[in-house]
Design a protein around this motif. Sequence first.
Motif, PDB file in Angstrom:
ATOM      1  N   GLU A  12       0.862  -1.184   0.000  1.00 43.95           N
ATOM      2  CA  GLU A  12       0.000   0.000   0.000  1.00 43.95           C
ATOM      3  C   GLU A  12       0.900   1.235   0.000  1.00 43.95           C
ATOM      4  OE1 GLU A  12      -2.978  -0.770  -0.615  1.00 43.95           O
ATOM      5  OE2 GLU A  12      -2.769  -2.863  -0.081  1.00 43.95           O
ATOM      6  N   ASN A  20      -3.890  15.222  -6.901  1.00 45.16           N
ATOM      7  CA  ASN A  20      -4.455  14.329  -5.881  1.00 45.16           C
ATOM      8  C   ASN A  20      -3.395  13.461  -5.213  1.00 45.16           C
ATOM      9  OD1 ASN A  20      -6.928  13.502  -4.634  1.00 45.16           O
ATOM     10  ND2 ASN A  20      -6.794  11.567  -5.723  1.00 45.16           N
ATOM     11  N   THR A  22      -3.504   9.651  -3.197  1.00 45.52           N
ATOM     12  CA  THR A  22      -4.384   8.535  -2.845  1.00 45.52           C
ATOM     13  C   THR A  22      -3.560   7.271  -2.604  1.00 45.52           C
ATOM     14  OG1 THR A  22      -6.547   7.585  -3.467  1.00 45.52           O
ATOM     15  CG2 THR A  22      -4.892   7.576  -5.172  1.00 45.52           C
ATOM     16  N   PRO A  23      -4.032   6.392  -1.725  1.00 44.41           N
ATOM     17  CA  PRO A  23      -3.303   5.127  -1.571  1.00 44.41           C
ATOM     18  C   PRO A  23      -3.593   4.201  -2.752  1.00 44.41           C
ATOM     19  CG  PRO A  23      -5.183   5.194  -0.076  1.00 44.41           C
ATOM     20  CD  PRO A  23      -5.179   6.483  -0.823  1.00 44.41           C
ATOM     21  N   VAL A  24      -2.607   3.443  -3.139  1.00 44.39           N
ATOM     22  CA  VAL A  24      -2.824   2.435  -4.190  1.00 44.39           C
ATOM     23  C   VAL A  24      -2.104   1.147  -3.804  1.00 44.39           C
ATOM     24  CG1 VAL A  24      -3.305   3.669  -6.356  1.00 44.39           C
ATOM     25  CG2 VAL A  24      -0.952   3.490  -5.561  1.00 44.39           C
ATOM     26  N   GLY A  25      -2.699   0.054  -4.212  1.00 40.79           N
ATOM     27  CA  GLY A  25      -2.077  -1.252  -4.021  1.00 40.79           C
ATOM     28  C   GLY A  25      -1.141  -1.502  -5.195  1.00 40.79           C
ATOM     29  N   ARG A  36      -3.868  -0.593 -10.162  1.00 38.50           N
ATOM     30  CA  ARG A  36      -5.144  -0.450 -10.880  1.00 38.50           C
ATOM     31  C   ARG A  36      -5.929   0.686 -10.236  1.00 38.50           C
ATOM     32  NH1 ARG A  36      -7.084  -5.570 -10.055  1.00 38.50           N
ATOM     33  NH2 ARG A  36      -6.076  -6.216 -11.980  1.00 38.50           N
ATOM     34  N   PHE A  38      -9.584   2.734  -9.945  1.00 37.12           N
ATOM     35  CA  PHE A  38     -11.008   2.839 -10.228  1.00 37.12           C
ATOM     36  C   PHE A  38     -11.331   4.319 -10.465  1.00 37.12           C
ATOM     37  CE2 PHE A  38     -10.446  -1.200  -8.216  1.00 37.12           C
ATOM     38  CZ  PHE A  38     -11.306  -2.020  -8.947  1.00 37.12           C
ATOM     39  N   GLY A  40     -12.147   8.109 -10.434  1.00 33.25           N
ATOM     40  CA  GLY A  40     -11.993   9.092  -9.358  1.00 33.25           C
ATOM     41  C   GLY A  40     -11.023  10.154  -9.834  1.00 33.25           C
ATOM     42  N   LYS A  41     -10.554  10.960  -8.861  1.00 38.77           N
ATOM     43  CA  LYS A  41      -9.658  12.072  -9.200  1.00 38.77           C
ATOM     44  C   LYS A  41      -8.343  11.592  -9.806  1.00 38.77           C
ATOM     45  CE  LYS A  41     -10.690  14.980  -5.360  1.00 38.77           C
ATOM     46  NZ  LYS A  41     -10.078  15.536  -4.170  1.00 38.77           N
ATOM     47  N   LEU A  63      -2.583   6.784   5.054  1.00 41.62           N
ATOM     48  CA  LEU A  63      -3.186   5.958   4.000  1.00 41.62           C
ATOM     49  C   LEU A  63      -4.708   6.071   4.048  1.00 41.62           C
ATOM     50  CD1 LEU A  63      -0.883   2.829   4.381  1.00 41.62           C
ATOM     51  CD2 LEU A  63      -1.051   4.250   2.332  1.00 41.62           C
ATOM     52  N   ALA A  67      -7.315   8.268   1.473  1.00 40.18           N
ATOM     53  CA  ALA A  67      -8.352   7.523   0.730  1.00 40.18           C
ATOM     54  C   ALA A  67      -9.710   8.190   0.898  1.00 40.18           C
ATOM     55  CB  ALA A  67      -8.419   6.082   1.228  1.00 40.18           C
ATOM     56  N   ASN A  69     -10.217  11.347   1.536  1.00 36.44           N
ATOM     57  CA  ASN A  69     -10.094  12.779   1.239  1.00 36.44           C
ATOM     58  C   ASN A  69     -10.326  13.635   2.479  1.00 36.44           C
ATOM     59  OD1 ASN A  69      -9.439  12.590  -1.566  1.00 36.44           O
ATOM     60  ND2 ASN A  69     -11.563  11.973  -1.931  1.00 36.44           N
ATOM     61  N   ILE A 139      -6.719  -0.102   8.142  1.00 38.85           N
ATOM     62  CA  ILE A 139      -6.485  -0.078   6.687  1.00 38.85           C
ATOM     63  C   ILE A 139      -7.569  -0.915   5.992  1.00 38.85           C
ATOM     64  CG2 ILE A 139      -4.910  -0.863   4.841  1.00 38.85           C
ATOM     65  CD1 ILE A 139      -3.711   1.458   6.263  1.00 38.85           C
ATOM     66  N   ALA A 142     -10.859   0.815   5.958  1.00 42.66           N
ATOM     67  CA  ALA A 142     -10.928   1.910   4.983  1.00 42.66           C
ATOM     68  C   ALA A 142     -11.101   1.376   3.558  1.00 42.66           C
ATOM     69  CB  ALA A 142      -9.681   2.785   5.078  1.00 42.66           C
ATOM     70  N   THR A 146     -14.312   2.413   1.325  1.00 44.48           N
ATOM     71  CA  THR A 146     -14.312   3.083   0.008  1.00 44.48           C
ATOM     72  C   THR A 146     -15.177   2.281  -0.980  1.00 44.48           C
ATOM     73  OG1 THR A 146     -12.205   2.035  -0.620  1.00 44.48           O
ATOM     74  CG2 THR A 146     -12.080   4.269   0.247  1.00 44.48           C
TER      75      THR A 146
HETATM   76  C1  LIG Z   1      -5.164   1.134   1.735  1.00 46.19           C
HETATM   77  C2  LIG Z   1      -5.998   1.529   0.549  1.00 46.19           C
HETATM   78  C3  LIG Z   1      -5.615   1.141  -0.730  1.00 46.19           C
HETATM   79  C4  LIG Z   1      -6.355   1.503  -1.862  1.00 46.19           C
HETATM   80  N1  LIG Z   1      -5.946   1.117  -3.095  1.00 46.19           N
HETATM   81  C5  LIG Z   1      -6.640   1.515  -4.175  1.00 46.19           C
HETATM   82  C6  LIG Z   1      -6.200   1.140  -5.490  1.00 46.19           C
HETATM   83  O1  LIG Z   1      -5.216   0.420  -5.674  1.00 46.19           O
HETATM   84  N2  LIG Z   1      -6.929   1.594  -6.542  1.00 46.19           N
HETATM   85  C7  LIG Z   1      -8.042   2.378  -6.382  1.00 46.19           C
HETATM   86  O2  LIG Z   1      -8.659   2.753  -7.376  1.00 46.19           O
HETATM   87  N3  LIG Z   1      -8.476   2.726  -5.157  1.00 46.19           N
HETATM   88  C8  LIG Z   1      -7.809   2.314  -4.060  1.00 46.19           C
HETATM   89  N4  LIG Z   1      -8.248   2.654  -2.822  1.00 46.19           N
HETATM   90  C9  LIG Z   1      -9.484   3.439  -2.692  1.00 46.19           C
HETATM   91  C10 LIG Z   1      -9.211   4.889  -3.002  1.00 46.19           C
HETATM   92  O3  LIG Z   1      -8.303   5.466  -2.115  1.00 46.19           O
HETATM   93  C11 LIG Z   1     -10.506   5.688  -2.913  1.00 46.19           C
HETATM   94  O4  LIG Z   1     -11.506   5.072  -3.636  1.00 46.19           O
HETATM   95  C12 LIG Z   1     -10.296   7.070  -3.399  1.00 46.19           C
HETATM   96  O5  LIG Z   1     -11.452   7.785  -3.154  1.00 46.19           O
HETATM   97  C13 LIG Z   1      -9.877   7.123  -4.860  1.00 46.19           C
HETATM   98  O6  LIG Z   1     -10.456   8.157  -5.445  1.00 46.19           O
HETATM   99  P1  LIG Z   1      -9.707   9.508  -5.838  1.00 46.19           P
HETATM  100  O7  LIG Z   1      -8.734   9.157  -6.900  1.00 46.19           O
HETATM  101  O8  LIG Z   1     -10.876  10.334  -6.309  1.00 46.19           O
HETATM  102  O9  LIG Z   1      -9.056  10.093  -4.600  1.00 46.19           O
HETATM  103  C14 LIG Z   1      -7.537   2.282  -1.688  1.00 46.19           C
HETATM  104  C15 LIG Z   1      -7.925   2.672  -0.396  1.00 46.19           C
HETATM  105  C16 LIG Z   1      -7.178   2.294   0.707  1.00 46.19           C
HETATM  106  C17 LIG Z   1      -7.617   2.728   2.084  1.00 46.19           C
END
Ligand SMILES: Cc1cc2nc3c(=O)[nH]c(=O)nc-3n(C[C@H](O)[C@H](O)[C@H](O)COP(=O)(O)O)c2cc1C
Length: 190
Positions: A12, A20, A22-25, A36, A38, A40-41, A63, A67, A69, A139, A142, A146
């Motif tokens: 993570e 922006n 944001t956390p990502v895997g 990957r 989804f 969003g911003k 983290l 996520a 915001n 984590i 969260a 989301t």
């Molecule tokens: C630990 C963690 C890991 C996440 N990993 C992902 C990810 O790999 N891809 C993704 O699309 N969202 C991931 N999310 C969810 C996004 O943080 C969340 O949906 C966020 O609102 C993304 O939208 P944004 O780009 O508008 O900020 C993760 C959330 C958490 C808490």
Amino acid sequence: MLNLLREGQVYELLLVSKSNLTPVGVVRRGRRLHFRLFPGKSFRDLLESSYAAIQITNDPELLVRSALNLELNLKFESEGEYRWVSNMPGWLGEVQCSRKIWEDEIGTTEVLECEFVPKRELPGEIPLRPFSRADCIIIEMAVLFTRYLVKPGDKTRAKILELYKLYRHLGGTSETAEYILAHLTKGSQK
Ligand SMILES: Cc1cc2nc3c(=O)[nH]c(=O)nc-3n(C[C@H](O)[C@H](O)[C@H](O)COP(=O)(O)O)c2cc1C
């Protein structure tokens, strides 16, 4: 520093895009980092600019709050099209993305399959933080939350409530966990 990430394991990390954070895997394959997104911003940002930073934190609050915001106390730096969090280790690089259709229990959506090519290492310090299971649990809460925001459902809600109980049992006291709980209850009353 890339070798810190075991190949094939999900980490993570934080993605800093044009506007922006944001956390990502992230999964490392060779010298590239895959993730990957989804809609969003960040998804929109990467379609507009392929310059990004991927940074390493061991702060669960960071983290989780990024996520959701929620307000964060971070300093950013920038150079050209790059932006990153000051004094946080990671990489600047370019992201190549392809749009794909994704299907799971939430439904069908578009996703961006992304490949990050590191160009420059970012120096920084990670604070000393002992390992806590409560941090793992928040984590997980969260991540589920989301998903719940995209598609509220009783099953997801029940899982989050169960995790919350375990979080409290393990001594977790974060107000972000309370935020999740409060918004969960509101969501279910809709
Ligand atoms: C630990 C963690 C890991 C996440 N990993 C992902 C990810 O790999 N891809 C993704 O699309 N969202 C991931 N999310 C969810 C996004 O943080 C969340 O949906 C966020 O609102 C993304 O939208 P944004 O780009 O508008 O900020 C993760 C959330 C958490 C808490």
